[in-house]
Design a protein around this motif. Sequence first.
Motif, PDB file in Angstrom:
ATOM      1  N   LEU A  70       0.772  -1.164   0.018  1.00  0.00           N
ATOM      2  CA  LEU A  70      -0.177   0.172  -0.027  1.00  0.00           C
ATOM      3  C   LEU A  70       0.964   1.305  -0.186  1.00  0.00           C
ATOM      4  N   GLY A  71       0.618   2.051  -0.602  1.00  0.00           N
ATOM      5  CA  GLY A  71       1.430   3.512  -0.888  1.00  0.00           C
ATOM      6  C   GLY A  71       2.658   3.289  -1.161  1.00  0.00           C
ATOM      7  N   VAL A  72       2.833   2.375  -2.167  1.00  0.00           N
ATOM      8  CA  VAL A  72       4.356   2.555  -2.754  1.00  0.00           C
ATOM      9  C   VAL A  72       4.920   3.539  -3.515  1.00  0.00           C
ATOM     10  N   ASP A  73       3.889   4.245  -3.988  1.00  0.00           N
ATOM     11  CA  ASP A  73       4.275   5.408  -5.046  1.00  0.00           C
ATOM     12  C   ASP A  73       4.175   6.562  -4.179  1.00  0.00           C
ATOM     13  N   GLU A  74       4.192   6.662  -2.758  1.00  0.00           N
ATOM     14  CA  GLU A  74       4.039   7.799  -1.948  1.00  0.00           C
ATOM     15  C   GLU A  74       5.056   8.050  -1.037  1.00  0.00           C
ATOM     16  N   GLU A  75       5.118   8.948  -0.262  1.00  0.00           N
ATOM     17  CA  GLU A  75       5.870   9.365   0.684  1.00  0.00           C
ATOM     18  C   GLU A  75       6.326   8.024   1.491  1.00  0.00           C
ATOM     19  N   PRO A  76       7.709   7.619   1.715  1.00  0.00           N
ATOM     20  CA  PRO A  76       7.772   6.231   2.397  1.00  0.00           C
ATOM     21  C   PRO A  76       7.356   6.386   4.088  1.00  0.00           C
ATOM     22  N   THR A  77       6.740   5.393   4.519  1.00  0.00           N
ATOM     23  CA  THR A  77       6.309   5.316   5.651  1.00  0.00           C
ATOM     24  C   THR A  77       7.014   3.970   6.522  1.00  0.00           C
ATOM     25  N   GLU A  78       6.963   3.867   7.585  1.00  0.00           N
ATOM     26  CA  GLU A  78       7.500   2.542   8.330  1.00  0.00           C
ATOM     27  C   GLU A  78       6.099   1.845   8.712  1.00  0.00           C
ATOM     28  N   SER A  79       5.501   1.279   7.598  1.00  0.00           N
ATOM     29  CA  SER A  79       4.237   0.506   7.772  1.00  0.00           C
ATOM     30  C   SER A  79       4.516  -0.749   6.864  1.00  0.00           C
ATOM     31  N   LEU A  80       3.731  -1.856   7.348  1.00  0.00           N
ATOM     32  CA  LEU A  80       3.896  -3.057   6.665  1.00  0.00           C
ATOM     33  C   LEU A  80       2.512  -3.793   6.984  1.00  0.00           C
ATOM     34  N   TRP A  81       2.070  -4.147   5.759  1.00  0.00           N
ATOM     35  CA  TRP A  81       0.551  -4.813   5.620  1.00  0.00           C
ATOM     36  C   TRP A  81       0.355  -6.222   4.897  1.00  0.00           C
ATOM     37  N   VAL A  82      -0.481  -6.976   5.574  1.00  0.00           N
ATOM     38  CA  VAL A  82      -0.697  -8.134   5.081  1.00  0.00           C
ATOM     39  C   VAL A  82      -1.870  -8.634   5.049  1.00  0.00           C
ATOM     40  N   ARG A  83      -2.345  -9.308   3.750  1.00  0.00           N
ATOM     41  CA  ARG A  83      -3.737  -9.983   3.922  1.00  0.00           C
ATOM     42  C   ARG A  83      -3.611 -11.261   4.325  1.00  0.00           C
ATOM     43  N   ILE A  84      -4.542 -11.882   5.380  1.00  0.00           N
ATOM     44  CA  ILE A  84      -4.541 -12.993   5.636  1.00  0.00           C
ATOM     45  C   ILE A  84      -6.001 -13.738   5.013  1.00  0.00           C
ATOM     46  N   LYS A  85      -5.850 -14.791   4.683  1.00  0.00           N
ATOM     47  CA  LYS A  85      -6.903 -15.355   3.974  1.00  0.00           C
ATOM     48  C   LYS A  85      -8.139 -15.854   5.092  1.00  0.00           C
ATOM     49  N   GLY A  86      -9.296 -15.453   5.076  1.00  0.00           N
ATOM     50  CA  GLY A  86     -10.284 -15.524   6.153  1.00  0.00           C
ATOM     51  C   GLY A  86     -10.733 -17.304   5.839  1.00  0.00           C
ATOM     52  N   ARG A  87     -11.312 -17.631   7.019  1.00  0.00           N
ATOM     53  CA  ARG A  87     -11.935 -19.139   6.862  1.00  0.00           C
ATOM     54  C   ARG A  87     -12.904 -18.902   5.923  1.00  0.00           C
ATOM     55  N   ALA A  88     -13.547 -20.275   5.667  1.00  0.00           N
ATOM     56  CA  ALA A  88     -14.660 -20.491   4.618  1.00  0.00           C
ATOM     57  C   ALA A  88     -15.928 -19.616   5.390  1.00  0.00           C
ATOM     58  N   GLY A  89     -16.273 -18.812   4.233  1.00  0.00           N
ATOM     59  CA  GLY A  89     -17.539 -17.870   4.330  1.00  0.00           C
ATOM     60  C   GLY A  89     -17.041 -16.638   5.121  1.00  0.00           C
ATOM     61  N   ALA A  90     -15.902 -16.518   5.727  1.00  0.00           N
ATOM     62  CA  ALA A  90     -15.455 -15.067   6.426  1.00  0.00           C
ATOM     63  C   ALA A  90     -14.605 -14.417   5.323  1.00  0.00           C
ATOM     64  N   GLY A  91     -14.539 -13.166   5.557  1.00  0.00           N
ATOM     65  CA  GLY A  91     -13.668 -12.253   4.589  1.00  0.00           C
ATOM     66  C   GLY A  91     -12.228 -12.181   4.993  1.00  0.00           C
ATOM     67  N   ASP A  92     -11.526 -11.739   4.287  1.00  0.00           N
ATOM     68  CA  ASP A  92      -9.911 -11.846   4.710  1.00  0.00           C
ATOM     69  C   ASP A  92      -9.744 -10.680   5.766  1.00  0.00           C
ATOM     70  N   ILE A  93      -8.547 -10.686   6.613  1.00  0.00           N
ATOM     71  CA  ILE A  93      -8.281  -9.842   7.280  1.00  0.00           C
ATOM     72  C   ILE A  93      -7.034  -9.134   6.897  1.00  0.00           C
ATOM     73  N   ILE A  94      -6.845  -7.788   7.242  1.00  0.00           N
ATOM     74  CA  ILE A  94      -5.644  -7.140   6.689  1.00  0.00           C
ATOM     75  C   ILE A  94      -5.081  -6.864   8.150  1.00  0.00           C
ATOM     76  N   ALA A  95      -3.816  -7.260   8.188  1.00  0.00           N
ATOM     77  CA  ALA A  95      -2.925  -7.087   9.301  1.00  0.00           C
ATOM     78  C   ALA A  95      -1.883  -6.183   9.325  1.00  0.00           C
ATOM     79  N   GLY A  96      -1.642  -5.027  10.038  1.00  0.00           N
ATOM     80  CA  GLY A  96      -0.662  -4.032   9.825  1.00  0.00           C
ATOM     81  C   GLY A  96       0.105  -3.859  10.877  1.00  0.00           C
ATOM     82  N   VAL A  97       1.420  -3.136  10.635  1.00  0.00           N
ATOM     83  CA  VAL A  97       2.315  -2.934  11.926  1.00  0.00           C
ATOM     84  C   VAL A  97       2.846  -1.736  11.457  1.00  0.00           C
ATOM     85  N   CYS A  98       2.819  -0.661  12.472  1.00  0.00           N
ATOM     86  CA  CYS A  98       3.463   0.485  12.001  1.00  0.00           C
ATOM     87  C   CYS A  98       4.190   1.078  12.930  1.00  0.00           C
TER      88      CYS A  98
END
Length: 184
Positions: A70-98
């Motif tokens: 996310l935001g690779v073409d922008e001002e750099p930030t110290e952030s990291l984003w990961v998409r975790i696949k949700g279980r059947a019927g549940a949506g994905d989870i985005i986890a971030g650390v900053c």
Amino acid sequence: MGNKQEELEKCVRLQGYDLTGITETWWDSSCDWSVGMEGYRLFRKDRQGRRGGGIALYVNNQLECLELHLGVDEEPTESLWVRIKGRAGAGDIIAGVCYRPPDQGDRADEALCRQIGAASRSQALVLMGDFNHPDICWRDKAAERKQSREFLECVDDNLLLQVIEEPMRRGAMLDLILTKRRAW
């Protein structure tokens, strides 16, 4: 992290954490051999060009995940984003650390808020980190500094809930966990 890696691994295993976020790792390429953790996939972003900083996220190997840029073409930030696949019927989870350095400028703050906005489009979001806004009163949702007020606005605009209740350092809540609120 240095000499705390063994302590971290014991704690993660004892508690059975699926996600573990770390800020201010101070890692560089010389640490590559010692920072992995059996049973976990490591995502990391080392600070470039100066000492300190750096972030990492360990994700349990049993969870299907991939890093988001996310935001690779922008001002750099110290952030990291990961998409975790949700279980059947549940949506994905985005986890971030900053890690937001105390001297971070307005452009990087704006870029971080845009990243948070993009990540919060997911049904579920967990964002953890050191945001360095010591003047925020989370109970009253008020702050003295302009940057802190803008961060509060970003949190509110993206329907996020700050879940940490106890101050960690000198009475200030610098380390936060933000989750997606349900819009009723």
